[in-house]
Design an enzyme around this catalytic site. Structure first.
Site, PDB file in Angstrom:
ATOM      1  N   GLU A 225       4.861  21.780   6.031  1.00  0.00           N
ATOM      2  CA  GLU A 225       4.888  20.413   5.514  1.00  0.00           C
ATOM      3  C   GLU A 225       6.195  19.692   5.834  1.00  0.00           C
ATOM      4  O   GLU A 225       6.196  18.491   6.096  1.00  0.00           O
ATOM      5  CB  GLU A 225       4.671  20.435   3.994  1.00  0.00           C
ATOM      6  CG  GLU A 225       4.544  19.068   3.377  1.00  0.00           C
ATOM      7  CD  GLU A 225       4.151  19.135   1.917  1.00  0.00           C
ATOM      8  OE1 GLU A 225       4.851  18.504   1.104  1.00  0.00           O
ATOM      9  OE2 GLU A 225       3.158  19.805   1.586  1.00  0.00           O
ATOM     10  N   ASP A 226       7.312  20.412   5.821  1.00  0.00           N
ATOM     11  CA  ASP A 226       8.610  19.747   5.897  1.00  0.00           C
ATOM     12  C   ASP A 226       9.467  20.079   7.119  1.00  0.00           C
ATOM     13  O   ASP A 226      10.594  19.593   7.217  1.00  0.00           O
ATOM     14  CB  ASP A 226       9.418  20.071   4.634  1.00  0.00           C
ATOM     15  CG  ASP A 226       8.789  19.474   3.382  1.00  0.00           C
ATOM     16  OD1 ASP A 226       8.068  18.467   3.492  1.00  0.00           O
ATOM     17  OD2 ASP A 226       9.011  20.027   2.295  1.00  0.00           O
TER      18      ASP A 226
END
Length: 188
Positions: free
Chosen positions: A58-59
Site C-alpha cells: 500500500e505504501d
C-alpha cells in the site's frame, strides 16, 4: 533465516526513509508494533510475516507479486486483505469512504482467521497513535486526516470493532474496544 526474518529485512528496506504521519518516528516501528501485537494472539509465522509486511504494498513500491514470490501465497493474501486501492486518480478526501467501505467488505468476507488478527493488530496500533494525539489536542486531531469528520472515523473503527468481535476474549480486542469507546464517546 526464517520467513519472518526475511519479512523483517524486506519491510525495513521497503520503508527506509519513511516516517509516521503526525509523528517523527521511523515508519518501520508501526509494522514492528503490529507484529508484536499479533504475537500476543498467535505464533503463526505467516501471520507474523504478514504483520511486518502489511503496509509494504500500500505504501511503498513493493507488489503483491513480490510478496507472493518471496513469502508464499498465504502471506500475500493476508497482505492483500490489508491493502487498499488508494485510487490515485481521486483526491484522498473523496476516495476515503469508498476505500474504507471496500476494505470493510473484504474483512467481512475473510475466511482466514489470520485476516482478523492482522486487521485488529494494525488498527490497535493506529488507535494507540490516535489516542496519544487525541489526549493532547482532542478532536482537532481529525483535522490532520483525509477524513476530517469524526463521525465517519467512528463508523469505520466501530465497524472494525464489530467485525473482529470473535477476538473479544483477547486483551488486544479489549484494548482496541476501550480506545474506540473512549475516543469516539458521544460521536454518532
Amino acid at each position: 533465516m526464517t520467513n519472518f526474518d526475511e519479512a523483517i529485512a524486506f519491510a525495513v528496506k521497503a520503508h527506509s526513509g519513511m516516517y509516521r504521519k503526525r509523528e517523527s518516528t521511523p515508519y518501520i516501528l508501526h509494522p514492528f508494533e503490529v507484529a508484536t501485537i499479533v504475537g500476543t494472539i498467535t505464533s503463526d509465522e505467516e501471520v507474523l510475516a504478514a504483520a511486518i509486511l502489511h503496509d509494504t504494498v500500500e505504501d511503498t513500491d513493493a507488489t503483491i507479486e513480490q510478496i507472493r514470490e518471496q513469502f508464499g501465497e498465504r502471506v500475500a493474501l493476508l497482505v492483500a486483505f490489508e491493502t487498499e486501492d488508494k485510487r490515485p486518480e481521486m483526491p484522498p478526501e473523496e476516495s476515503w469512504k469508498i476505500r474504507k467501505s471496500e476494505s470493510l467488505q473484504m474483512l467481512r468476507n475473510a475466511e482466514d482467521p489470520g485476516v482478523r488478527i492482522l486487521w485488529l493488530a494494525d488498527k490497535l496500533s493506529n488507535m494507540r497513535s490516535f489516542y496519544r494525539g487525541w489526549r493532547i489536542i482532542g478532536n482537532k486531531i481529525w483535522e490532520s486526516f483525509h477524513q476530517k469528520d469524526p463521525a465517519e472515523q467512528a463508523w469505520y473503527y466501530r465497524t472494525i470493532d464489530e467485525l473482529t468481535d470473535e477476538l473479544r476474549n483477547t486483551s488486544v480486542w479489549q484494548e482496541y474496544h476501550q480506545y474506540v469507546s473512549t475516543i469516539f464517546k458521544g460521536i454518532d
